[in-house]
Design a protein around this motif. Structure first.
Motif, PDB file in Angstrom:
ATOM      1  N   ILE A 214      -9.528  11.394   0.920  1.00  0.00           N
ATOM      2  CA  ILE A 214      -9.026  12.740   0.368  1.00  0.00           C
ATOM      3  C   ILE A 214      -7.350  12.969   0.736  1.00  0.00           C
ATOM      4  CG2 ILE A 214      -9.467  15.303   0.325  1.00  0.00           C
ATOM      5  CD1 ILE A 214     -12.286  14.695   0.709  1.00  0.00           C
ATOM      6  N   ASP A 215      -7.321  12.717   1.887  1.00  0.00           N
ATOM      7  CA  ASP A 215      -5.701  12.979   2.336  1.00  0.00           C
ATOM      8  C   ASP A 215      -5.013  12.051   1.748  1.00  0.00           C
ATOM      9  OD1 ASP A 215      -6.506  14.916   4.373  1.00  0.00           O
ATOM     10  OD2 ASP A 215      -7.014  13.313   5.847  1.00  0.00           O
TER      11      ASP A 215
ATOM     12  N   HIS B 202       0.778  -1.344  -0.108  1.00  0.00           N
ATOM     13  CA  HIS B 202      -0.108  -0.103   0.128  1.00  0.00           C
ATOM     14  C   HIS B 202       0.902   1.163  -0.068  1.00  0.00           C
ATOM     15  CE1 HIS B 202      -2.728  -3.130   1.266  1.00  0.00           C
ATOM     16  NE2 HIS B 202      -3.712  -2.288   1.295  1.00  0.00           N
ATOM     17  N   VAL B 203       0.509   2.123  -0.910  1.00  0.00           N
ATOM     18  CA  VAL B 203       1.188   3.444  -0.940  1.00  0.00           C
ATOM     19  C   VAL B 203       0.794   4.271   0.178  1.00  0.00           C
ATOM     20  CG1 VAL B 203       1.721   5.501  -2.046  1.00  0.00           C
ATOM     21  CG2 VAL B 203       1.404   3.504  -3.351  1.00  0.00           C
ATOM     22  N   THR B 204      -0.534   4.304   0.614  1.00  0.00           N
ATOM     23  CA  THR B 204      -1.237   4.951   1.764  1.00  0.00           C
ATOM     24  C   THR B 204      -1.997   3.922   2.520  1.00  0.00           C
ATOM     25  OG1 THR B 204      -3.125   5.765   0.709  1.00  0.00           O
ATOM     26  CG2 THR B 204      -1.095   7.429   0.634  1.00  0.00           C
ATOM     27  N   THR B 205      -2.049   4.148   3.877  1.00  0.00           N
ATOM     28  CA  THR B 205      -2.975   3.101   4.680  1.00  0.00           C
ATOM     29  C   THR B 205      -4.052   3.935   5.486  1.00  0.00           C
ATOM     30  OG1 THR B 205      -1.188   3.064   6.263  1.00  0.00           O
ATOM     31  CG2 THR B 205      -1.322   1.251   4.698  1.00  0.00           C
TER      32      THR B 205
ATOM     33  N   MET C 196      -3.106   2.118  -4.064  1.00  0.00           N
ATOM     34  CA  MET C 196      -2.811   3.634  -3.610  1.00  0.00           C
ATOM     35  C   MET C 196      -3.406   4.162  -2.509  1.00  0.00           C
ATOM     36  SD  MET C 196      -1.115   4.897  -6.105  1.00  0.00           S
ATOM     37  CE  MET C 196      -0.146   3.573  -6.737  1.00  0.00           C
ATOM     38  N   TYR C 197      -4.481   3.088  -1.890  1.00  0.00           N
ATOM     39  CA  TYR C 197      -5.061   3.493  -0.670  1.00  0.00           C
ATOM     40  C   TYR C 197      -5.694   2.155  -0.026  1.00  0.00           C
ATOM     41  CZ  TYR C 197      -9.087   3.981  -3.878  1.00  0.00           C
ATOM     42  OH  TYR C 197     -10.181   3.626  -4.727  1.00  0.00           O
ATOM     43  N   HIS C 198      -6.096   2.481   1.245  1.00  0.00           N
ATOM     44  CA  HIS C 198      -6.218   1.286   2.045  1.00  0.00           C
ATOM     45  C   HIS C 198      -7.325   0.368   1.512  1.00  0.00           C
ATOM     46  CE1 HIS C 198      -8.265  -0.766   5.442  1.00  0.00           C
ATOM     47  NE2 HIS C 198      -7.225  -0.511   5.988  1.00  0.00           N
ATOM     48  N   ASP C 199      -8.377   0.700   1.273  1.00  0.00           N
ATOM     49  CA  ASP C 199      -9.744  -0.137   0.866  1.00  0.00           C
ATOM     50  C   ASP C 199      -9.214  -0.810  -0.556  1.00  0.00           C
ATOM     51  OD1 ASP C 199     -10.799   0.329   3.167  1.00  0.00           O
ATOM     52  OD2 ASP C 199     -12.701   0.969   2.294  1.00  0.00           O
TER      53      ASP C 199
END
Length: 333
Positions: free
Chosen positions: A175-176, A167-170, A269-272
């Motif tokens: 939006i963040d 994951h790039v972000t978690t 790219m993101y958590h879900d």
């Protein structure tokens, strides 16, 4: 089978009031685990013996002062015990004492890793409420291990038999997350996953990178060309450096392609975006891996399960898989 050259893995007991002691005892009696690694538990000898009693396990739990003192034989559990838990600690209740002990087990495991005495860390679950009640204000294991090892940036990788995703972000809002994504972060995340996969024995990993928008933006039809600005430069840089990376890919097809073997790793790219398909494809054997630390860290995919702690009902499959993947991935360190 000789285990003399298998990796040494530090196993933290987690919260002693939860199911950690039970799943550790059960997992360390699994022959697939003992054939692939040499585990040393950071925990409480008396608690592990109680766990053996409630699970009906025939096992020898032995206190050792160091990794070097450990003797590895099937049916024997080596434990470095700092003596932090009272013998009458109740099962299934939040306790600052248990929260502090869980923190100390992780701290000791980190010290072993930084000294090079172990190649991997496998964590049983801790309880965040108990951890905070003890004054250790961390969101969880990942942030705690990053600070203890002096690591500025790590990534979460979910690993199942069918697909692995980094994951790039978690744990931030959507939006963040979109705001935080930028080419440097994407590149660093891909490289962390790439090194972990190579360390597991895949010499030339094939990596698929998800887009942010539906259909990966479809050439600007959706979104504000985030793919072109935030992802494409990283993919181009990685490819010029010899990494077999593809994308941005539509996320709704990337995981299907990975599940049939087209990719060894998917970058979400993101958590879900990463969690939902992984849980569908393999939650029963899913393992959480922290990559970017100076040591591989794997974890079970469940919590402390206070409602069944001390009953002998805890399922040990996730701990078995976490230990096996710690052994598999630890060569990446």
């Amino acid at each position: 089978m000789s285990t003399a050259h298998t990796p040494l893995i530090a196993v933290t007991m987690g919260d002693g009031a939860g199911v950690g002691p039970e799943v550790i005892v059960g997992a360390l009696l699994d022959e697939s685990v003992t054939a692939r690694c040499r585990p040393i538990v950071l925990g409480d000898v008396a608690r592990l013996r109680r766990a053996a009693e409630v699970t009906g396990s025939r096992v020898e739990v032995v206190a050792v002062d160091s990794v070097a003192e450990s003797v590895f034989a099937f049916g024997r559990i080596n434990v470095i015990d700092p003596g932090l838990l009272p013998p009458d600690l109740p099962w299934g209740e939040v306790s600052p004492v248990a929260g502090d002990a869980a923190y100390q087990y992780v701290r000791l495991a980190s010290e072993l890793a930084l000294r090079g005495e172990v190649r991997g860390i496998c964590t049983a679950p801790l309880n965040k409420e108990a951890l905070h009640a003890a004054g250790h204000l961390y969101p969880g294991h990942t942030e705690l291990l990053a600070q203890l090892t002096g690591t500025e940036e790590v990534s979460m990788m979910l690993s199942t038999p069918k697909v692995k995703v980094v994951h790039v972000t978690t744990h931030i809002g959507l939006i963040d997350a979109v705001e935080r994504i930028e080419p440097g972060l994407v590149e660093r995340t891909v490289l962390r996953g790439y090194r972990a996969i190579r360390g597991s024995g895949v010499s030339a990993p094939r990596i698929g990178v998800c887009g942010i928008n539906p259909h990966a933006g479809e050439n600007g039809l959706f979104g504000y060309r985030e793919e072109e600005g935030k992802i494409v430069p990283a993919v181009e840089k990685l490819r010029s450096d010899g990494v077999d990376v593809h994308g941005p890919l539509p996320a709704d097809t990337a995981f299907f392609l990975a599940s049939r073997g087209d990719y060894d790793l998917i970058v979400a790219m993101y958590h879900d975006q990463g969690h939902a398909p992984v849980k569908l494809l393999g939650i029963e054997a899913g393992v959480n891996v922290t990559v970017g630390l100076p040591v591989i860290r794997t974890s079970v995919d469940h919590g402390t399960a206070f409602d069944i702690a001390g009953t002998g009902k805890a399922d040990v499959d996730s701990m078995i898989e976490a230990l096996n993947q710690a052994a598999e991935l630890s060569a990446a360190v």
